[in-house]
Write a protein that holds these residues in place. Structure first.
Motif, PDB file in Angstrom:
ATOM      1  N   ARG A   1       0.872  -1.338  -0.045  1.00 18.16           N
ATOM      2  CA  ARG A   1      -0.051   0.083   0.110  1.00 18.16           C
ATOM      3  C   ARG A   1       0.766   1.240   0.013  1.00 18.16           C
ATOM      4  N   PRO A   2       0.474   2.467  -0.647  1.00 16.51           N
ATOM      5  CA  PRO A   2       1.179   3.907  -0.802  1.00 16.51           C
ATOM      6  C   PRO A   2       1.722   4.143   0.508  1.00 16.51           C
ATOM      7  N   GLU A   3       0.913   3.758   2.070  1.00 14.00           N
ATOM      8  CA  GLU A   3       1.293   4.106   3.118  1.00 14.00           C
ATOM      9  C   GLU A   3       2.383   3.549   3.582  1.00 14.00           C
ATOM     10  N   VAL A   4       2.713   2.186   2.905  1.00 17.81           N
ATOM     11  CA  VAL A   4       3.658   1.162   3.610  1.00 17.81           C
ATOM     12  C   VAL A   4       4.870   1.679   2.596  1.00 17.81           C
ATOM     13  N   PHE A   5       4.576   1.716   1.087  1.00 16.92           N
ATOM     14  CA  PHE A   5       5.534   1.820   0.246  1.00 16.92           C
ATOM     15  C   PHE A   5       6.542   3.097   0.493  1.00 16.92           C
ATOM     16  N   TYR A   6       5.849   4.302   0.472  1.00 18.40           N
ATOM     17  CA  TYR A   6       6.672   5.543   0.634  1.00 18.40           C
ATOM     18  C   TYR A   6       7.702   5.608   1.708  1.00 18.40           C
ATOM     19  N   PRO A   7       7.150   5.265   2.941  1.00 19.57           N
ATOM     20  CA  PRO A   7       7.920   5.479   4.317  1.00 19.57           C
ATOM     21  C   PRO A   7       9.156   4.395   3.912  1.00 19.57           C
ATOM     22  N   PHE A   8       8.681   3.222   3.540  1.00 23.97           N
ATOM     23  CA  PHE A   8       9.595   2.105   3.246  1.00 23.97           C
ATOM     24  C   PHE A   8      10.888   2.723   2.320  1.00 23.97           C
ATOM     25  N   THR A   9      10.543   3.140   1.258  1.00 20.11           N
ATOM     26  CA  THR A   9      11.549   3.625   0.236  1.00 20.11           C
ATOM     27  C   THR A   9      12.068   4.952   0.826  1.00 20.11           C
ATOM     28  N   TYR A  10      11.651   5.746   1.419  1.00 18.25           N
ATOM     29  CA  TYR A  10      12.444   6.961   2.007  1.00 18.25           C
ATOM     30  C   TYR A  10      13.558   6.449   3.129  1.00 18.25           C
ATOM     31  N   ALA A  11      13.101   5.604   3.888  1.00 21.10           N
ATOM     32  CA  ALA A  11      13.922   4.960   4.603  1.00 21.10           C
ATOM     33  C   ALA A  11      15.171   4.347   4.220  1.00 21.10           C
ATOM     34  N   THR A  12      15.026   3.623   2.987  1.00 27.09           N
ATOM     35  CA  THR A  12      15.900   2.779   2.273  1.00 27.09           C
ATOM     36  C   THR A  12      16.991   3.831   1.517  1.00 27.09           C
ATOM     37  N   VAL A  13      16.367   4.932   1.147  1.00 28.51           N
ATOM     38  CA  VAL A  13      17.198   5.977   0.601  1.00 28.51           C
ATOM     39  C   VAL A  13      17.951   6.740   1.532  1.00 28.51           C
ATOM     40  N   ALA A  14      17.622   6.852   2.701  1.00 27.57           N
ATOM     41  CA  ALA A  14      18.289   7.419   3.955  1.00 27.57           C
ATOM     42  C   ALA A  14      19.587   6.307   4.218  1.00 27.57           C
ATOM     43  N   ILE A  15      19.361   5.337   4.356  1.00 22.12           N
ATOM     44  CA  ILE A  15      20.192   4.087   4.755  1.00 22.12           C
ATOM     45  C   ILE A  15      21.509   4.163   3.614  1.00 22.12           C
ATOM     46  N   ILE A  16      21.041   4.046   2.358  1.00 18.08           N
ATOM     47  CA  ILE A  16      21.979   3.932   1.344  1.00 18.08           C
ATOM     48  C   ILE A  16      22.618   5.262   1.275  1.00 18.08           C
ATOM     49  N   GLY A  17      21.865   6.398   1.393  1.00 21.46           N
ATOM     50  CA  GLY A  17      22.543   7.613   1.390  1.00 21.46           C
ATOM     51  C   GLY A  17      23.901   7.838   2.580  1.00 21.46           C
ATOM     52  N   LEU A  18      23.528   7.321   3.751  1.00 20.95           N
ATOM     53  CA  LEU A  18      24.543   7.461   4.755  1.00 20.95           C
ATOM     54  C   LEU A  18      25.714   6.263   4.325  1.00 20.95           C
ATOM     55  N   LYS A  19      25.388   5.202   3.691  1.00 18.69           N
ATOM     56  CA  LYS A  19      26.348   4.446   3.289  1.00 18.69           C
ATOM     57  C   LYS A  19      27.262   4.784   2.126  1.00 18.69           C
ATOM     58  N   LEU A  20      26.553   5.676   1.269  1.00 23.75           N
ATOM     59  CA  LEU A  20      27.392   6.316   0.224  1.00 23.75           C
ATOM     60  C   LEU A  20      28.429   7.417   0.837  1.00 23.75           C
ATOM     61  N   ILE A  21      27.881   8.192   1.568  1.00 16.29           N
ATOM     62  CA  ILE A  21      28.528   9.188   2.232  1.00 16.29           C
ATOM     63  C   ILE A  21      29.748   8.590   2.673  1.00 16.29           C
ATOM     64  N   TRP A  22      29.629   7.582   3.710  1.00 20.55           N
ATOM     65  CA  TRP A  22      30.787   6.891   4.423  1.00 20.55           C
ATOM     66  C   TRP A  22      31.602   6.121   3.501  1.00 20.55           C
ATOM     67  N   ASP A  23      31.406   5.559   2.316  1.00 20.00           N
ATOM     68  CA  ASP A  23      32.118   5.127   1.756  1.00 20.00           C
ATOM     69  C   ASP A  23      32.988   5.952   0.752  1.00 20.00           C
ATOM     70  N   GLY A  24      32.440   7.466   0.303  1.00 22.72           N
ATOM     71  CA  GLY A  24      33.243   8.480  -0.250  1.00 22.72           C
ATOM     72  C   GLY A  24      33.949   8.837   0.398  1.00 22.72           C
ATOM     73  N   VAL A  25      33.765   9.066   1.777  1.00 19.41           N
ATOM     74  CA  VAL A  25      34.755   9.887   2.469  1.00 19.41           C
ATOM     75  C   VAL A  25      35.900   8.997   2.883  1.00 19.41           C
ATOM     76  N   ILE A  26      35.533   7.635   3.069  1.00 19.09           N
ATOM     77  CA  ILE A  26      36.617   6.729   3.439  1.00 19.09           C
ATOM     78  C   ILE A  26      37.854   6.954   2.499  1.00 19.09           C
ATOM     79  N   GLN A  27      37.267   6.501   1.292  1.00 18.46           N
ATOM     80  CA  GLN A  27      38.037   6.403  -0.090  1.00 18.46           C
ATOM     81  C   GLN A  27      38.596   7.594  -0.317  1.00 18.46           C
ATOM     82  N   MET A  28      38.138   8.921  -0.037  1.00 17.44           N
ATOM     83  CA  MET A  28      38.778   9.948  -0.712  1.00 17.44           C
ATOM     84  C   MET A  28      39.712  10.583   0.421  1.00 17.44           C
ATOM     85  N   PHE A  29      39.513  10.061   1.772  1.00 19.10           N
ATOM     86  CA  PHE A  29      40.344  10.819   2.948  1.00 19.10           C
ATOM     87  C   PHE A  29      41.455   9.694   3.259  1.00 19.10           C
TER      88      PHE A  29
END
Length: 256
Positions: A228-256
């Motif tokens: 349902r939309p009320e489940v789909f959207y919070p789930f998708t935003y949560a996964t965006v946040a998790i992957i966003g943090l992972k991408l920032i972490w990986d980028g910082v570690i590799q660059m510095f």
């Protein structure tokens, strides 16, 4: 014998990556698929990981297009795709200057700002808030998606920055994304070939992993049709946040 195909670490990273990307292509948690290149990059250069994944992505796109045929938003595609093509061209021109780690960091930062903005809007406007289509914003985020997709197959967060706030039906959003990325991935084949990324080693690795691609994509579509939309959207935003943090972490570690 291809040394890559005899390395158990290759399969340990590549198999989960293909499954997660396939689920994402089917529409289940779009952000989940962004770990594909970073996960495979644990055991190989990011550029090689992106080259191996691209033919698999194209196959997944074909399955996704068939699965979500006839379900899409025409205006979103018409306003985002021209920008995406320009972004791919820019990525090709700057391929020697921009590293995958830089792109990971930038995309991760954009994703976190995007989710923070969504949380703020939920408190201010409630869960029914929906943004209005904006041609300039669509062209801009389409270009960002095309550029980041070319460099590291992480075009999903920029696409969702524009598309998610429109609050389309989950099926329409998924079908629109399927067409958007089918076009961008098909176009990317040309510059990847010109840059010499489709050698025998990479294409053989792609072929070995391909049987999992359609199954994972269909599984993702099966899950989306039942959310349902009320489940789909919070789930998708949560996964965006998790992957966003992972991408920032990986980028910082590799660059510095």
């Amino acid at each position: 014998m291809n040394a890559l195909l005899t390395d158990p670490w290759f399969y340990a990273a590549a198999i989960p990556a293909v499954i997660l990307v396939g689920l994402s292509k089917g529409g289940f948690g779009g952000a989940v698929g962004f770990v594909g290149v970073p996960l495979m990059a644990l055991v190989m250069p990011p550029v090689q990981a992106a080259a191996i994944l691209l033919p698999i992505l194209v196959l997944m796109d074909m399955v996704s297009l068939w699965t979500w045929r006839g379900v899409f938003d025409r205006l979103t595609l018409a306003t985002m795709l021209p920008g995406a093509l320009a972004g791919i061209g820019l990525g090709w021109l700057t391929a020697a200057l921009v590293t995958a780690d830089m792109v990971r960091f930038i995309v991760g930062a954009v994703a976190i700002v995007f989710v923070t903005r969504w949380v703020y809007q939920q408190f201010r406007h409630g869960s029914v808030y929906a943004a209005q289509p904006n041609r300039i914003a669509a062209a801009f985020w389409g270009a960002v998606a095309g550029f980041t997709s070319f460099v590291a197959h992480v075009g999903g967060p920029p696409f969702q920055v524009y598309a998610l706030p429109l609050r389309m039906d989950p099926k329409v959003l998924t079908g629109t994304g399927a067409i958007f990325f089918a076009v961008t991935n098909a176009v990317k084949l040309v510059p990847y070939f010109a840059l010499g990324q489709f050698d025998t080693t990479n294409l053989t690795a792609s072929a070995v992993l391909m049987p999992m691609a359609p199954l994972a994509t269909l599984a993702g579509a099966w899950l989306v049709r039942r959310m349902r939309p009320e489940v789909f959207y919070p789930f998708t935003y949560a996964t965006v946040a998790i992957i966003g943090l992972k991408l920032i972490w990986d980028g910082v570690i590799q660059m510095f």
